[in-house]
Each structure stands twice: as structure tokens, then as C-alpha cells.
Write a protein that holds these residues in place. Structure first.
Motif, short mmCIF file in Angstrom:
data_model
loop_
_atom_site.label_atom_id
_atom_site.label_comp_id
_atom_site.label_asym_id
_atom_site.label_seq_id
_atom_site.Cartn_x
_atom_site.Cartn_y
_atom_site.Cartn_z
N PHE A 176 9.26 2.23 3.30
CA PHE A 176 8.21 1.53 4.10
C PHE A 176 8.13 2.04 5.45
CE2 PHE A 176 9.48 -2.19 1.47
CZ PHE A 176 8.37 -1.75 0.55
N ALA A 177 7.14 2.20 6.09
CA ALA A 177 6.68 2.79 7.47
C ALA A 177 7.16 1.69 8.32
CB ALA A 177 5.16 2.71 7.75
N ARG B 225 1.01 -1.27 0.11
CA ARG B 225 -0.12 0.00 0.00
C ARG B 225 0.88 1.13 0.01
NH1 ARG B 225 -4.94 -1.21 -1.94
NH2 ARG B 225 -5.75 -2.89 -1.15
N GLN B 226 2.03 1.16 0.82
CA GLN B 226 2.75 2.67 0.82
C GLN B 226 3.36 2.78 -0.52
OE1 GLN B 226 4.77 3.04 4.43
NE2 GLN B 226 6.08 4.82 3.76
N TYR C 90 -4.01 11.47 -1.05
CA TYR C 90 -3.47 10.85 0.29
C TYR C 90 -3.43 11.99 1.13
CZ TYR C 90 -2.98 6.41 -2.34
OH TYR C 90 -3.21 5.32 -2.76
N SER D 164 7.86 10.57 -2.86
CA SER D 164 6.58 10.62 -2.25
C SER D 164 6.63 11.05 -0.80
CB SER D 164 5.95 9.31 -2.05
OG SER D 164 4.58 9.37 -1.45
N LEU E 51 -1.71 12.47 5.13
CA LEU E 51 -0.98 12.09 5.94
C LEU E 51 -1.33 13.04 7.46
CD1 LEU E 51 1.24 9.81 6.69
CD2 LEU E 51 3.15 11.64 6.55
N ILE F 179 4.59 10.82 1.53
CA ILE F 179 3.55 9.94 2.24
C ILE F 179 4.45 9.00 2.92
CG2 ILE F 179 1.55 8.37 2.18
CD1 ILE F 179 0.87 11.25 1.90
N LYS F 180 4.86 9.26 4.12
CA LYS F 180 5.64 8.21 4.75
C LYS F 180 5.27 8.30 6.41
CE LYS F 180 9.63 8.91 2.09
NZ LYS F 180 8.90 9.69 0.91
N PRO F 181 4.01 7.35 6.68
CA PRO F 181 3.66 7.12 7.93
C PRO F 181 4.78 7.00 9.04
CG PRO F 181 2.59 5.76 6.54
CD PRO F 181 3.78 6.36 5.99
N LEU G 144 -1.99 7.42 7.57
CA LEU G 144 -2.25 7.58 6.31
C LEU G 144 -3.72 7.36 5.67
CD1 LEU G 144 -1.12 8.14 3.38
CD2 LEU G 144 -0.26 5.84 3.19
N ALA H 23 9.45 6.06 -3.86
CA ALA H 23 9.22 6.12 -2.32
C ALA H 23 9.94 7.28 -1.69
CB ALA H 23 9.65 4.67 -1.76
#
Length: 769
Positions: free
Chosen positions: A417-418, A87-88, A487, A446, A489, A448-450, A456, A443
Motif C-alpha cells: 500500500f502507498a 484501490r491499490q 494505469y 505490480s 503512475l 503501480i506503487k504511488p 496514480l 502487489a
């Protein structure tokens, strides 16, 4: 549905004409027939990219124009790279794809239609031919430039802690020299934070030495001496740790250099004797043996490792303002101020061996004279071929996209990855899986990195993302949240030693944050999904709506008095579990009052309609009707409870005892009316609409269903419903048939919670004595 399709067709046609206007194929007056389309966020966003002046022109022009010309270009069908299952990384790929499509629109090639795995792009007759390969390279160069990463990744690094103890020297692919400079500046800022920490401790030692020298013998001087000794020991320990690891790193690099020299010598000999057809392969192997660090970096690291004690030589060499520093180090000076305190603490520099790894990676980045990775296009004029792979999770393929790792590989880190440590099915423990350079680069791009304290959320559907992207950008404005494409965060604040996301739970925090911060109309318009690892957890609109209603009605905040609001978290869990009356009772008991009763009433009406829409049509359940039945019986009973309260005196201990006694006797109407008779002489009560329109209407509905007499009247400006003893008996009999046996116990329990919530002051009052 037809109206939506017609609107999409108008937007696509308007975008085509705007592209023709951009390239001189059509006059700008041709757009006047589509002035009304300017209200659509997709068209408005397109004009902002292609020509913002057209927005001002359309706003100032009069309406009522007829279409002057039709688009004369052609639609080009483009295929999208399949999205990874993880998903990430899926979010990272999607952010990159949307970014590229926006880049194409900015160049005058609007996206006019999309489906699963494909899009159509309009090419105006006078537009230059669309070269996808060239456009992709230009987009990658722009996105991975120093300014591009500063706009995308830097806000995340400055606002979200990605790992509690810091990231351990992640090695990432470098698709552009701008990415090299950004990463090097970030690594360098983290290393300089070590220098700042050591300098601060030196100052503390000198301060304590001065204070001790002025103090007479006694307990205060002894305490200061102990503190001074502790500071000295910590400083010596840290300096010794760094010095030892630097010397180890020098020896390790020397061994690697010697090994590379032997391999090069062997390959050069083979190259002299090689046949012409074997030479390209040997030359490629020889090129791959280029040392990762430049000579200046190796020499400087070796000199720093020889320094004893205070690492002063290392810091002089790494001082961007020092003339003795290498040019590559001095080049980073203008970029260091961009990184805030949180960004400078993201890497784990406190551990000796990780400090040297971060230093080595910094020098490797600065030694690069060209990018070391290429990101293949994610858009093509031909369908993408699916790669065949070996079975099992130990196959030599990328953990993210599944492609073979024949062009290099990198260990997954917190930048990919988270949770980079994964327990593979065929492994005996947790490992960092391998990813390809392309996945690692995307990656990195992005934001978007929890991390710790963040969740997220995906907004909207994959089919029509523009409105969702517009909403996401608006939501994060002026907040610490981060938006990328569709998305969000959501970054939670710290409460005590924990973040709200950790204290409440990630799903509950997402429900709380969206319910508190999102416009209620948006909660109904878009679907929301919590992205958690490899799965997406839907956040039902009814639960999001109830979260909004409860927080507004009770003026509830997730942190109150410096502590986590546990009752709010409990109420939101009830909302997720479709237990609305439990949620309402929990907050009524917590606060003992309703701050905004009108919002609560209106919110419950909308919640009932959402139940009909979501649950009633999709699931074989009586939940929507049950919710309304509970409200209706609550309304009828509250009329009697209100009469008892008025008779004995509101907000008194006697009123509390009477209300609690009534709440304990709800299973049968005779028992309830028997308790009420202790305080009342009348055989009927009044339910006023002004005290709750939702409960009033549902009570009236129940009376009609039970074939009771509906008697309404007016008292001044307020309408009321007369509720007699016979009415209660009729309604109870009617509902007992609908909820027989054990279902009756559960139904009455919900009525008890709902009715108690109508009189919150009594379930909150202190006990007697």
C-alpha cells in the motif's frame, strides 16, 4: 453504438481466424478479408503476441478480399476473481489478470469477449486443450522471474522514492525462486550502500587529516579540525550503532533457536506416541518449525556480530567478489548493477535495528530452497465462491481481499500500500494491517506503487481496456512515468525541496501533467480517474481540455525559474471548479500576454462543446449557456474597449487607465458607454473576427437573440461586426432577464474577468510612478 459493436465483432472474428492460422487450421490468406481491422490496437497487439510476421504479411497484401473460411473452434467461458475494494490492490489484481490474459493470447488462446467478471477465450480445433492451472503456474513463473520483475518492478524502484525515510525491511512472500533472487539482490544492494557510505566517510577523514597537517595555526585550521571531529564522531556513532544491533540480533536469534529446539523435541516425542490419524497434523507442525535461516547464514551472522569496531568482518563476508563469501552471496553479483542510486536508497538502512532486520531478511531469502507462497489462479472455469467473514475490522481476514488468513499472513508495507499504516475503526491507533501472501505477492508484481511525488491515474473503462493500455504504453515512452495495464503512475519532478505533486496537490498535478503531455484527442476519448486511497476521483474531460488549452496558449510550465508556478496551480483549481474565466484571468494576469491566441480561440470553442456534452445533458444547469453568454458579451464590449485603446494609443499608461476605468463600469451599459465617450466621438465600434472567432460568433448570436440588427462588413481580408450603442442596450436588457438579481452580479464579474483577459498587457503593466 452499432458501429462500435460491429467493429468489436470484426476484431473478435479476426482474432479467432488468427488463432486458427497459428495452429494450422486455416491458411493465412483467410485473414486478408480483415486487413482493415489491423488498424485496431487490440487486434494489432494480439498479432504482436501470437505471430508478428502476420502483421507484415497483412500490411503488404492487397485489400478487397472476401472471407475464405469461418472460425471452427469454440469459445470457452472463464470467470475472473472478484477485484478487491482497496484501490491499490485492485490495480494490482487487474494488472495480474490482464497479464495472464495476454499470456493466454501469446499461447494462441485469444480473448474474444468480456463482461463484468467474465471473459470468453477462443480455442482453435487444433490447439492443445487449455489447462488453466498449468497455464497460470507458467505465467506466475514467468511474471515473478528475475527478468519479469526487472521489467515490471525495477523501473519503479529506480525512478520513484516510495517513502521519504525509506522502507523498514519489508517481509514479502516469495512465489518463485526468481522472485527470491530479485528481492535478495535489491536488499543486498541497499546493504552495500551502507558500506559505500562508511568508506566515503573514511576517505573524507583521511583527506581532512592530510589538509590539517599542512595548515598553519589559524581560523582555517580550526574550521577543518571541527569538520574532522564531526566526521569522526559520525563514523564512530554509526559503527557503534550497527555493532550493537548486530549483537542484539545474534542473541535474539539464539533465543529463537533454543525455543524452536524445545518445541521440536516436544513434537518429536508426541510423534513417537501418536496414533496414525494424528501423525499428519504433527508432521505439518514439525515442518513449520524449520528455522528461517540456514546454518551458513546463522554462523556468518554470529561471526560478524563478534567483530569489533569497523565491521570489516561483516563486509568481507558480504563481499560478492570475495572467496570467503558464501555461494549464495556470490550468486547475486551479476544482478547488483541493475539497481540505480534511488533503488539502493529505498530501504531504511541508516537506522541500526532496521539495518539488522534488512540483513536478516536478506539471509532468510537466500536460505530459501523453494518458494514459500503460492498465488492461486485468478481465472477459473467455474464462478469464484465469495468467502464469509466475521464482522468488524479486527476479523482474522486479509485487509486487501477479505479472505481468511489461514494460510499465512504478512504485515502490509510500502510494497503493498502507498499508506500501509491504517487507523482501524476498532483500534486506538494506527496499525499495519495483515494481508495474505497472495495479495502481498500480487502487489509486489505490480509496478503501480504511488510514492512521494507520484500520482496514480486509471485510464478508460473496465469493459474495453486494450486501447487504453496501448495509449498508456505510448505515453510513458521516453518519460519517467510508469504504465501497467490501464494505469499510469505519473512521477513528478523535484522543484526545490518538494515534488510538483506535493507543491501543487495530487489532483492538480494529475490535471497539469495529463493536460501537458497527452494528445488532446485522447483527453476526449478516454475517461481519466485519479486513484487516491480507497476512492477514484474523476478528472472531467472539460477540465483536462482546459488544462491543455491554458498551458499551450500561455506557454506555461509548472516550474519556472526553479520555482513552482503557483498561478498555474491556481488556474487549474479554477478549471476543476468549473470557473474557466477565473482560470483564464489568472494566467493572463501572470504573463501579461497570450503566446498562442489561435490555440486559445480554438480551445474555447471545443471547451464550449464539451460543456454542452458533459454538463448540458447530465445536469440541470445553465452553465454551458452562461459560458457562451459571457463570451458573447465580452466580444461586444471588447469592440468598444479596442476602439478606446486605439484612440488613446496602445500600450501606454493612458490606455491602461482607460481600459481599467471601462472594466470598473460594466454593470450598466449607460455607465460603460459614458466612460467610453470621454475618448470616442463615434456611436458604434467594430468587432473583428480575426481577433477572436469564438467571441465573434457568440457576440453575433447574442445580437440575434436580443433582436438587434446584425450588420457585418469586410475591411480588406477581415470580416467585422458593427456594434452600436443601441446594440449594447438591447443585449444587456436581454441578459438581465436571463440572470436576474444576484445572478447578474456574478455574471458581470465573469464578464469583467473575461474582458480583462482580452487585454492582458494592461492587467500586467506596472503602476504609474
Amino acid at each position: 453504438m452499432e458501429r462500435v459493436m460491429a467493429q468489436a465483432s470484426d476484431v473478435a472474428r479476426a482474432k479467432r481466424l488468427a488463432a486458427d492460422v497459428r495452429f494450422g487450421q486455416a491458411p493465412r490468406e483467410a485473414l486478408l478479408a480483415y486487413k482493415k481491422v489491423l488498424a485496431d490496437p487490440e487486434f494489432r497487439a494480439f498479432l504482436e503476441r501470437i505471430e508478428p510476421r502476420l502483421i507484415r504479411y497483412l500490411r503488404g497484401a492487397p485489400g478487397g478480399w472476401q472471407a475464405l473460411s469461418d472460425p471452427e473452434g469454440k469459445d470457452l467461458l472463464l470467470y475472473l476473481n472478484p477485484l478487491p475494494g482497496e484501490r491499490q490492490l485492485r490495480a494490482a489484481y487487474e494488472v495480474a489478470l490482464e497479464g495472464f490474459l495476454e499470456y493466454l493470447e501469446a499461447q494462441g488462446y485469444p480473448m474474444v469477449e468480456r463482461g463484468t467478471g467474465w471473459v470468453k477465450v477462443y480455442v482453435s480445433p487444433k490447439a492443445p486443450p487449455l489447462d488453466l492451472g498449468k497455464a497460470w503456474k507458467a505465467y506466475i513463473e514467468q511474471a515473478f522471474s528475475l527478468e519479469g520483475l526487472s521489467a515490471r518492478l525495477l523501473p519503479l524502484l529506480n525512478s520513484v522514492r516510495l517513502a521519504g525515510r525509506g522502507i523498514s525491511a519489508p517481509k514479502v512472500s516469495v512465489p518463485t525462486l526468481g522472485a527470491r533472487d530479485f528481492l535478495a539482490a535489491w536488499y543486498f544492494a541497499n546493504l552495500l550502500s551502507v558500506k559505500e557510505r562508511l568508506a566515503w566517510r573514511d576517505q573524507e577523514i583521511r583527506r581532512l587529516e592530510e589538509e590539517v597537517s599542512r595548515l598553519p595555526e589559524g581560523s582555517e585550521r580550526s574550521r577543518k579540525l571541527r569538520e574532522l571531529e564531526k566526521r569522526r564522531q559520525d563514523q564512530e556513532k554509526e559503527l557503534r550503532k550497527y555493532g550493537e544491533e548486530l549483537r542484539k540480533k545474534k542473541k535474539e536469534l539464539a533465543r529463537d533457536q533454543e525455543k524452536i529446539a524445545k518445541q521440536r523435541s516436544k513434537l518429536e516425542e508426541q510423534l513417537l506416541r501418536a496414533k496414525p490419524e494424528d501423525r499428519p497434523g504433527l508432521e505439518a507442525k514439525l515442518k513449520a518449525l524449520e528455522p528461517p535461516l540456514a546454518d551458513w547464514a546463522l554462523n556468518g551472522l554470529a561471526e560478524a556480530a563478534e567483530a569489533k569496531g569497523d565491521l570489516r568482518g561483516l563486509w568481507v563476508w558480504l563481499d560478492p567478489e570475495s572467496p570467503e563469501a558464501p555461494g549464495a552471496i556470490q550468486r547475486l553479483k551479476p544482478y547488483l548493477g541493475r539497481f540505480g542510486p534511488l533503488a539502493k536508497g529505498q530501504l531504511n538502512t541508516a537506522v541500526g535495528n532496521k539495518f539488522t532486520k534488512i540483513l536478516e531478511e536478506l539471509l532468510r531469502l537466500l536460505s530459501l530452497s523453494s518458494p514459500d507462497a503460492e498465488v492461486p489462479p485468478l481465472v477459473s472455469e467455474t464462478p469464484f465462491a465469495l468467502h464469509l467473514r466475521e464482522p468488524g475490522d479486527k476479523a482474522d481476514v486479509c485487509y486487501g481481499c477479505g479472505r481468511p488468513l489461514d494460510k499465512g499472513k504478512l504485515e502490509a508495507s510500502k510494497l503493498v500500500f502507498a499508506s500501509p499504516s491504517q487507523r482501524l475503526q476498532s483500534g486506538s491507533g494506527q496499525d499495519e494491517p495483515w494481508v495474505c501472501p497472495s495479495c502481498a505477492a500480487l502487489a509486489l508484481l505490480s509496478p503501480i506503487k504511488p510514492g512521494e511525488g507520484s500520482v496514480l491515474v486509471r485510464v478508460g473503462s473496465y469493459g474495453a481496456p486494450e486501447a487504453a493500455k496501448h495509449f498508456a504504453r505510448l505515453l510513458v515512452t521516453g518519460t519517467l512515468h510508469v504504465a501497467a495495464g490501464r494505469y499510469l503512475l505519473l512521477n513528478s519532478p523535484q522543484v526545490g525541496k518538494k515534488s510538483l505533486a506535493q507543491a501543487l496537490g495530487r489532483v492538480v498535478y494529475a490535471l497539469q501533467a495529463l493536460g501537458q503531455e497527452v494528445n488532446p484527442r485522447v483527453l476526449e476519448r478516454f475517461p481519466f480517474y485519479l486513484v487516491e486511497g480507497a476512492q477514484e476521483i474523476p478528472l472531467p474531460p472539460r477540465a483536462l481540455w482546459l488544462s491543455h488549452v491554458l498551458q499551450r496558449a500561455f506557454a506555461s510550465r509548472p516550474d519556472e525559474g526553479g520555482e513552482v508556478n503557483r498561478p498555474l496551480g491556481e488556474a487549474l483549481r479554477y478549471a476543476l471548479g468549473d470557473l474557466p474565466w477565473h482560470a483564464l484571468y489568472t494566467l493572463a494576469r501572470r504573463y501579461g500576454r497570450v503566446a498562442d491566441r489561435l490555440s486559445l480561440e480554438d480551445g474555447l470553442v471545443r471547451y464550449a462543446s464539451l460543456l454542452e456534452k458533459e454538463v448540458g445533458m447530465k445536469e440541470n444547469t445553465d452553465f454551458p449557456r452562461r459560458f457562451r453568454d459571457v463570451a458573447g458579451l465580452t466580444g461586444l464590449l471588447s469592440a468598444w474597449v479596442g476602439e478606446v485603446e486605439r484612440q488613446v494609443g496602445r500600450k501606454t499608461q493612458e490606455a491602461k487607465r482607460a481600459v481599467v476605468k471601462l472594466l470598473d463600469n460594466l454593470e450598466r451599459p449607460g455607465e460603460f458607454l459614458y466612460v467610453a465617450a470621454y475618448h470616442l466621438d463615434s456611436t458604434q465600434a467594430r468587432l473583428y473576427e480575426a481577433k477572436g472567432a469564438f467571441f465573434y460568433q457568440e457576440a453575433k448570436r447574442l445580437l440575434q437573440e436580443a433582436r438587434g440588427e446584425v450588420r457585418e462588413g469586410e475591411d480588406g481580408s477581415s470580416r467585422f461586426l458593427v456594434v452600436s450603442q443601441d446594440d449594447l442596450h438591447r443585449v444587456y436588457a436581454h441578459l438581465a432577464e436571463r440572470y436576474p438579481g444576484r445572478a447578474w452580479e456574478g455574471f458581470i464579474y465573469e464578464v469583467r474577468l473575461s474582458l480583462a483577459s482580452r487585454f492582458p498587457q494592461y492587467i500586467r503593466m506596472e503602476k504609474e510612478g
